[in-house]
Scaffold this motif. Structure first.
Motif, PDB file in Angstrom:
ATOM      1  N   LYS A   1      -0.152  26.368 -57.005  1.00  0.00           N
ATOM      2  CA  LYS A   1      -1.499  25.824 -57.166  1.00  0.00           C
ATOM      3  C   LYS A   1      -1.473  24.353 -56.782  1.00  0.00           C
ATOM      4  O   LYS A   1      -0.599  23.619 -57.183  1.00  0.00           O
ATOM      5  N   ILE A   2      -2.457  23.940 -55.993  1.00  0.00           N
ATOM      6  CA  ILE A   2      -2.529  22.569 -55.514  1.00  0.00           C
ATOM      7  C   ILE A   2      -3.870  21.973 -55.907  1.00  0.00           C
ATOM      8  O   ILE A   2      -4.901  22.633 -55.824  1.00  0.00           O
ATOM      9  N   GLU A   3      -3.879  20.732 -56.361  1.00  0.00           N
ATOM     10  CA  GLU A   3      -5.110  20.006 -56.601  1.00  0.00           C
ATOM     11  C   GLU A   3      -5.222  18.907 -55.561  1.00  0.00           C
ATOM     12  O   GLU A   3      -4.238  18.334 -55.129  1.00  0.00           O
ATOM     13  N   VAL A   4      -6.442  18.611 -55.150  1.00  0.00           N
ATOM     14  CA  VAL A   4      -6.639  17.565 -54.161  1.00  0.00           C
ATOM     15  C   VAL A   4      -6.307  16.223 -54.783  1.00  0.00           C
ATOM     16  O   VAL A   4      -6.816  15.874 -55.819  1.00  0.00           O
ATOM     17  N   ASP A   5      -5.433  15.479 -54.136  1.00  0.00           N
ATOM     18  CA  ASP A   5      -4.979  14.203 -54.654  1.00  0.00           C
ATOM     19  C   ASP A   5      -4.577  13.221 -53.570  1.00  0.00           C
ATOM     20  O   ASP A   5      -4.841  12.050 -53.719  1.00  0.00           O
ATOM     21  N   ALA A   6      -3.831  13.623 -52.491  1.00  0.00           N
ATOM     22  CA  ALA A   6      -3.232  12.572 -51.677  1.00  0.00           C
ATOM     23  C   ALA A   6      -2.875  12.904 -50.249  1.00  0.00           C
ATOM     24  O   ALA A   6      -2.402  13.974 -49.955  1.00  0.00           O
ATOM     25  N   THR A   7      -3.156  11.976 -49.362  1.00  0.00           N
ATOM     26  CA  THR A   7      -2.448  11.787 -48.095  1.00  0.00           C
ATOM     27  C   THR A   7      -1.803  10.432 -48.269  1.00  0.00           C
ATOM     28  O   THR A   7      -1.096  10.251 -49.221  1.00  0.00           O
ATOM     29  N   ALA A   8      -2.071   9.414 -47.455  1.00  0.00           N
ATOM     30  CA  ALA A   8      -1.556   8.085 -47.782  1.00  0.00           C
ATOM     31  C   ALA A   8      -2.058   7.005 -46.851  1.00  0.00           C
ATOM     32  O   ALA A   8      -2.135   7.187 -45.660  1.00  0.00           O
ATOM     33  N   ASP A   9      -2.373   5.887 -47.458  1.00  0.00           N
ATOM     34  CA  ASP A   9      -2.900   4.751 -46.705  1.00  0.00           C
ATOM     35  C   ASP A   9      -2.543   3.502 -47.481  1.00  0.00           C
ATOM     36  O   ASP A   9      -2.245   3.565 -48.659  1.00  0.00           O
ATOM     37  N   GLU A  10      -2.572   2.348 -46.843  1.00  0.00           N
ATOM     38  CA  GLU A  10      -2.309   1.103 -47.535  1.00  0.00           C
ATOM     39  C   GLU A  10      -3.498   0.166 -47.419  1.00  0.00           C
ATOM     40  O   GLU A  10      -4.099   0.040 -46.366  1.00  0.00           O
ATOM     41  N   TYR A  11      -3.817  -0.487 -48.522  1.00  0.00           N
ATOM     42  CA  TYR A  11      -4.889  -1.468 -48.579  1.00  0.00           C
ATOM     43  C   TYR A  11      -4.249  -2.844 -48.495  1.00  0.00           C
ATOM     44  O   TYR A  11      -3.270  -3.111 -49.180  1.00  0.00           O
TER      45      TYR A  11
ATOM     46  N   ALA B   1      -2.938   6.737 -51.971  1.00  0.00           N
ATOM     47  CA  ALA B   1      -2.474   8.077 -51.671  1.00  0.00           C
ATOM     48  C   ALA B   1      -3.323   8.771 -50.628  1.00  0.00           C
ATOM     49  O   ALA B   1      -2.988   9.865 -50.197  1.00  0.00           O
ATOM     50  N   THR B   2      -4.414   8.166 -50.219  1.00  0.00           N
ATOM     51  CA  THR B   2      -5.258   8.774 -49.202  1.00  0.00           C
ATOM     52  C   THR B   2      -6.049   7.711 -48.458  1.00  0.00           C
ATOM     53  O   THR B   2      -6.176   6.581 -48.925  1.00  0.00           O
ATOM     54  N   GLN B   3      -6.579   8.074 -47.319  1.00  0.00           N
ATOM     55  CA  GLN B   3      -7.386   7.159 -46.534  1.00  0.00           C
ATOM     56  C   GLN B   3      -8.786   7.020 -47.136  1.00  0.00           C
ATOM     57  O   GLN B   3      -9.217   7.875 -47.903  1.00  0.00           O
ATOM     58  N   PRO B   4      -9.521   5.930 -46.814  1.00  0.00           N
ATOM     59  CA  PRO B   4     -10.871   5.754 -47.353  1.00  0.00           C
ATOM     60  C   PRO B   4     -11.762   6.956 -47.060  1.00  0.00           C
ATOM     61  O   PRO B   4     -11.708   7.534 -45.976  1.00  0.00           O
ATOM     62  N   ASP B   5     -12.547   7.342 -48.054  1.00  0.00           N
ATOM     63  CA  ASP B   5     -13.544   8.418 -47.952  1.00  0.00           C
ATOM     64  C   ASP B   5     -12.956   9.822 -48.032  1.00  0.00           C
ATOM     65  O   ASP B   5     -13.686  10.798 -47.880  1.00  0.00           O
ATOM     66  N   TYR B   6     -11.658   9.944 -48.284  1.00  0.00           N
ATOM     67  CA  TYR B   6     -11.036  11.272 -48.303  1.00  0.00           C
ATOM     68  C   TYR B   6     -10.500  11.631 -49.683  1.00  0.00           C
ATOM     69  O   TYR B   6     -10.168  10.770 -50.497  1.00  0.00           O
ATOM     70  N   VAL B   7     -10.407  12.950 -49.919  1.00  0.00           N
ATOM     71  CA  VAL B   7      -9.779  13.449 -51.138  1.00  0.00           C
ATOM     72  C   VAL B   7      -8.264  13.359 -50.984  1.00  0.00           C
ATOM     73  O   VAL B   7      -7.757  13.098 -49.901  1.00  0.00           O
ATOM     74  N   SER B   8      -7.567  13.579 -52.092  1.00  0.00           N
ATOM     75  CA  SER B   8      -6.113  13.548 -52.068  1.00  0.00           C
ATOM     76  C   SER B   8      -5.572  14.774 -52.806  1.00  0.00           C
ATOM     77  O   SER B   8      -6.277  15.371 -53.615  1.00  0.00           O
ATOM     78  N   PHE B   9      -4.335  15.136 -52.527  1.00  0.00           N
ATOM     79  CA  PHE B   9      -3.810  16.412 -53.013  1.00  0.00           C
ATOM     80  C   PHE B   9      -2.641  16.268 -53.987  1.00  0.00           C
ATOM     81  O   PHE B   9      -1.789  15.404 -53.834  1.00  0.00           O
ATOM     82  N   ARG B  10      -2.612  17.207 -54.961  1.00  0.00           N
ATOM     83  CA  ARG B  10      -1.546  17.245 -55.963  1.00  0.00           C
ATOM     84  C   ARG B  10      -1.244  18.702 -56.294  1.00  0.00           C
ATOM     85  O   ARG B  10      -2.154  19.490 -56.532  1.00  0.00           O
ATOM     86  N   GLU B  11       0.010  19.051 -56.321  1.00  0.00           N
ATOM     87  CA  GLU B  11       0.403  20.408 -56.704  1.00  0.00           C
ATOM     88  C   GLU B  11       0.583  20.476 -58.212  1.00  0.00           C
ATOM     89  O   GLU B  11       1.178  19.589 -58.828  1.00  0.00           O
ATOM     90  N   ILE B  12       0.063  21.553 -58.799  1.00  0.00           N
ATOM     91  CA  ILE B  12       0.073  21.709 -60.247  1.00  0.00           C
ATOM     92  C   ILE B  12       1.488  21.666 -60.817  1.00  0.00           C
ATOM     93  O   ILE B  12       1.739  21.028 -61.828  1.00  0.00           O
ATOM     94  N   LYS B  13       2.435  22.313 -60.169  1.00  0.00           N
ATOM     95  CA  LYS B  13       3.798  22.393 -60.692  1.00  0.00           C
ATOM     96  C   LYS B  13       4.711  21.297 -60.154  1.00  0.00           C
ATOM     97  O   LYS B  13       5.609  20.839 -60.849  1.00  0.00           O
ATOM     98  N   LYS B  14       4.473  20.891 -58.913  1.00  0.00           N
ATOM     99  CA  LYS B  14       5.400  19.966 -58.268  1.00  0.00           C
ATOM    100  C   LYS B  14       4.971  18.509 -58.304  1.00  0.00           C
ATOM    101  O   LYS B  14       5.767  17.621 -58.026  1.00  0.00           O
ATOM    102  N   GLY B  15       3.711  18.242 -58.620  1.00  0.00           N
ATOM    103  CA  GLY B  15       3.214  16.882 -58.611  1.00  0.00           C
ATOM    104  C   GLY B  15       2.535  16.544 -57.294  1.00  0.00           C
ATOM    105  O   GLY B  15       2.482  17.344 -56.365  1.00  0.00           O
ATOM    106  N   SER B  16       1.990  15.334 -57.200  1.00  0.00           N
ATOM    107  CA  SER B  16       1.250  14.926 -56.008  1.00  0.00           C
ATOM    108  C   SER B  16       2.187  14.667 -54.846  1.00  0.00           C
ATOM    109  O   SER B  16       3.318  14.236 -55.011  1.00  0.00           O
ATOM    110  N   TRP B  17       1.677  14.899 -53.634  1.00  0.00           N
ATOM    111  CA  TRP B  17       2.505  14.708 -52.441  1.00  0.00           C
ATOM    112  C   TRP B  17       2.944  13.260 -52.296  1.00  0.00           C
ATOM    113  O   TRP B  17       4.088  12.973 -51.956  1.00  0.00           O
TER     114      TRP B  17
END
Length: 289
Positions: free
Chosen positions: A181-191, A203-219
């Protein structure tokens, strides 16, 4: 662990490197807004919190952990943390929560706080002047879905509830290849802050959702754990973050016919370290009893 010869060579090159002489060498604040028991509980975020604690403990840092802070208390706690850094060589702040468009962090009672205010509360601290400051945000920054590559699974988000509903429309059964199971949490960007000696990574670029896995944690957080654990003894933080960027590209989603089918998770941005480099040197300096 770092090599003792390399560490002493580093100490001799203080013009090139930020000085690392204290023990504990740095202070770390980890804030995990899990929203426990609520409809948008950030399942799996406890693994991210545990892994970040272990990572920075092994780096030789002093840690403070906070959970489920309101927006007001989050700002207050970060200000208090930043104000007492006289005996640290660097500081790290890790904020893991829900987020919304416009770089807004969502507090435990759904209050909102601008990322800019959090960053300024750290960079304006007199006790952190000329010291490196690392700030990581694991949160959504909008509702757009990137073309991504990620492990297969059920999706959710660290954004608003309607984003979760949108994803359930894209994937009616909530599954891709019947995996994790994955939850939206992350890609990656720097401010990039205009203040010197700071790196702010999202963890993500502006205006985007980010991903996280329920068991493994966020990418994003798990990639930081992996890269820093394996390479911090021999590479500086700027290089480590470049490796995180490359590592994120290895995540793959296979969802034919959906908005999530095949793409690349990328990380982009810079820091204001200038010519100086921050080496973490896990295991050094040694504590003399």
């Amino acid at each position: 662990m770092a090599n003792e010869k390399e560490f002493h060579a580093h100490v001799a090159k203080q013009k090139e490197f930020y000085p690392i002489t204290n023990h504990p060498k740095g202070r770390v604040l980890i804030v995990n807004n899990e929203f426990r028991g609520e409809y948008d509980e950030r399942l799996g975020s406890d693994k991210d919190m545990y892994d970040m604690f272990q990572l920075w403990k092994n780096m030789g840092c002093r840690l403070t952990v906070e959970t489920d802070l309101t927006a007001d208390n989050l700002l207050l706690r970060v200000k208090e943390f930043a104000a007492h850094q006289e005996r640290s060589d660097f500081c790290v702040v890790i904020i893991m929560s829900h987020g919304q468009e416009g770089d807004m962090v969502v507090g435990s009672k759904k209050g909102k706080l601008e990322v800019k205010k959090l960053v300024e509360s750290i960079t304006s601290s007199a006790s952190l002047k000329s010291k490196p400051k690392l700030i990581f945000f694991q949160m959504c920054r909008g509702s757009n879905i990137q073309k991504i590559q990620a492990d297969a699974g059920i999706f959710d988000t660290d954004g608003s509830t309607w984003i979760n509903e949108m994803l359930r429309e894209v994937l009616p059964n909530g599954k891709i290849l019947g995996s994790e199971k994955i939850e939206v949490d992350a890609t990656a960007d720097e401010y990039v802050s205009p203040t010197k000696d700071v790196m702010v990574a999202f963890a993500t670029q502006p205006d985007y959702v980010s991903f996280r896995e329920i068991k493994k944690g966020s990418w994003f957080i798990q990639s930081i754990k992996k890269v820093f654990t394996d390479k911090a003894a021999t590479h500086d933080v700027r290089d480590l973050m470049s490796m995180v960027k490359e590592d994120l590209k290895k995540n793959i989603v296979y969802a034919p016919g959906s908005a999530l089918h095949e793409g690349v998770v990328t990380m982009d941005g810079s820091d204001s370290f200038g010519e100086k480099r921050l080496m973490l040197f896990p295991g050094f300096p040694k504590l003399h009893k």
